[in-house]
Design a protein around this motif. Structure first.
Motif, PDB file in Angstrom:
ATOM      1  N   ALA A   1       0.758  -1.152   0.039  1.00  0.00           N
ATOM      2  CA  ALA A   1       0.222   0.538  -0.146  1.00  0.00           C
ATOM      3  C   ALA A   1       0.753   1.027  -0.220  1.00  0.00           C
ATOM      4  O   ALA A   1       0.535   1.796  -0.558  1.00  0.00           O
ATOM      5  N   LEU A   2       2.076   1.067   1.073  1.00  0.00           N
ATOM      6  CA  LEU A   2       2.696   2.635   1.231  1.00  0.00           C
ATOM      7  C   LEU A   2       3.326   2.981  -0.562  1.00  0.00           C
ATOM      8  O   LEU A   2       3.824   3.500  -0.852  1.00  0.00           O
ATOM      9  N   ALA A   3       4.139   1.440  -1.271  1.00  0.00           N
ATOM     10  CA  ALA A   3       4.469   1.631  -2.446  1.00  0.00           C
ATOM     11  C   ALA A   3       3.918   1.819  -3.686  1.00  0.00           C
ATOM     12  O   ALA A   3       4.180   3.039  -4.213  1.00  0.00           O
ATOM     13  N   ALA A   4       2.465   1.520  -3.345  1.00  0.00           N
ATOM     14  CA  ALA A   4       1.100   2.272  -4.028  1.00  0.00           C
ATOM     15  C   ALA A   4       0.472   3.875  -4.042  1.00  0.00           C
ATOM     16  O   ALA A   4      -0.099   4.123  -4.700  1.00  0.00           O
ATOM     17  N   GLY A   5       1.386   4.346  -2.389  1.00  0.00           N
ATOM     18  CA  GLY A   5       0.937   5.850  -2.420  1.00  0.00           C
ATOM     19  C   GLY A   5      -1.195   6.022  -2.268  1.00  0.00           C
ATOM     20  O   GLY A   5      -0.960   7.058  -2.077  1.00  0.00           O
ATOM     21  N   THR A   6      -1.062   4.435  -1.659  1.00  0.00           N
ATOM     22  CA  THR A   6      -2.621   4.359  -0.871  1.00  0.00           C
ATOM     23  C   THR A   6      -2.732   4.662   0.634  1.00  0.00           C
ATOM     24  O   THR A   6      -4.150   4.673   0.754  1.00  0.00           O
ATOM     25  N   VAL A   7      -1.596   5.167   0.977  1.00  0.00           N
ATOM     26  CA  VAL A   7      -1.138   4.902   2.653  1.00  0.00           C
ATOM     27  C   VAL A   7      -1.728   6.561   2.742  1.00  0.00           C
ATOM     28  O   VAL A   7      -0.540   7.835   2.663  1.00  0.00           O
TER      29      VAL A   7
ATOM     30  N   GLY B   1       5.776   1.097   7.105  1.00  0.00           N
ATOM     31  CA  GLY B   1       7.099   0.810   6.623  1.00  0.00           C
ATOM     32  C   GLY B   1       8.351   1.388   7.612  1.00  0.00           C
ATOM     33  O   GLY B   1       7.747   1.392   8.600  1.00  0.00           O
ATOM     34  N   PHE B   2       9.834   0.821   6.867  1.00  0.00           N
ATOM     35  CA  PHE B   2      10.416   0.841   8.138  1.00  0.00           C
ATOM     36  C   PHE B   2      12.087   1.434   7.193  1.00  0.00           C
ATOM     37  O   PHE B   2      12.561   0.861   5.930  1.00  0.00           O
ATOM     38  N   ILE B   3      12.975   1.739   7.613  1.00  0.00           N
ATOM     39  CA  ILE B   3      14.480   1.919   7.049  1.00  0.00           C
ATOM     40  C   ILE B   3      15.098   1.382   8.407  1.00  0.00           C
ATOM     41  O   ILE B   3      15.429   1.724   9.764  1.00  0.00           O
TER      42      ILE B   3
END
Length: 329
Positions: free
Chosen positions: A131-137, A190-192
């Motif tokens: 979802a984060l990769a898709a920009g939907t969060v 997500g995390f880094i």
């Protein structure tokens, strides 16, 4: 019964002389080894941190012994701040640790240390859910390993890549081993973190790499080999030996990648597949990044984590350049 003396009269003196000479040689050799090895250097590193591979290589290949120094592992820690506390308590002489906690502890005076060598540059990644990769969060929750850490800096530099600002996200602190389960459970988006945690997330199908730290901040410093100022001052030859052994181990990683993988698997307990996936993202080097450290000090200043009036002067004091120059001769 006819008893004969163990030695004939003329030969006994010669034999005893040879025996005494042999014993003297052994004694002198033992004394020489003891003098060369001396009191063990108490070394530490972070659990499962592939950035510290050079230490494991040096231990496995006997490089410290070759350089005439004895090293014992005095601790394996879960976090950099925890390791720095051990430095401050006088329980360690040297360690492989993140440049972030080392810098903060140095500035605050909680640990009297200097950098002997770089352990690596780069080697972290921003990982996100689909979802984060898709920009939907709408408002992502992102995890970092610590406030003021190198990863904190990297995340703030990476947010524009996600078309986000710091005001549009929630940043929380989570230890890297817990980041994977938190992402899988949907507690974070997500995390880094440093390797091998990004590669583990990919291998387990938990997340996807959105950006590597090499893309966010090319050649950024990450982990270092640090030592106490007491070790450098009072046992300078052993500090030099640490630098030389570290340099050999770093070269080994580059020249013998398959053997380096096997050592990494042994010390982390992770699968060979994960280690092979992770290692290409880590740049192993022994040369400290002076410009990178100055940039990082300025970042910490901007956050109010530390107060350093002269980032360049601090960096020159923090990195033991004269000692490194001596080790290179």
């Amino acid at each position: 019964m006819n008893l004969r003396p163990l030695f004939a009269p003329q030969r006994s003196v010669k034999a005893l002389g040879r025996l005494a000479a042999a014993c003297l040689v052994v004694a002198l050799s033992t004394a020489s080894v003891s003098a060369a090895v001396g009191t063990p250097i108490r070394m530490a590193y972070l659990q499962n941190d592939l950035h510290h591979l050079a230490l494991w290589v040096a231990l496995e290949n006997g490089y410290f012994t070759d350089e005439g120094v004895s090293v014992e592992v005095a601790g394996v820690f879960r976090s950099g701040p925890e390791l720095m506390t051990a430095f401050g308590a006088g329980a360690l002489d040297a360690a492989y640790v993140g440049e972030a906690p080392a810098t903060i502890a140095k500035v605050r005076g909680t640990a009297q240390i200097v950098v002997l060598a770089q352990a690596n540059t780069e080697g972290s990644a921003l990982v996100g859910s689909k979802a984060l990769a898709a920009g939907t969060v709408a408002r992502p929750t992102l995890a970092i390993p610590g406030n003021g850490s190198v990863q904190d800096f990297l995340l703030r530099k990476a947010l524009p890549l996600l078309h986000l600002t710091p005001e549009q996200v929630d940043i929380i602190v989570v230890s890297p081993p817990e980041m994977l389960t938190s992402l899988q459970a949907g507690q974070i988006d997500g995390f880094i973190a440093w390797e091998p945690y990004p590669s583990r997330a990919v291998a387990q199908g938990i997340g996807t790499v959105l950006s590597s730290s090499a893309d966010i901040w090319p050649d950024h410093p990450c982990c270092v080999l640090a030592a106490t100022t007491t070790l450098v001052k009072d046992r300078s030859q052993e500090a030099l030996a640490l630098i030389r052994a570290h340099k050999r181990a770093t070269a080994f990683i580059r020249e013998q990648p398959d053997q380096a993988v096997a050592i990494a698997v042994k010390y982390t307990g992770m699968s060979e597949a994960v280690v092979r996936l992770a290692l290409p993202h880590v740049t192993y080097t022994e040369t400290p990044s002076v410009a990178g450290e100055e940039q990082y000090v300025n970042f910490l200043n901007s956050l109010g984590v530390i107060k350093v009036d002269d980032a360049g002067g601090f960096t020159r004091d923090f990195i033991a350049t004269p000692l490194r120059d001596a080790a290179a001769k």
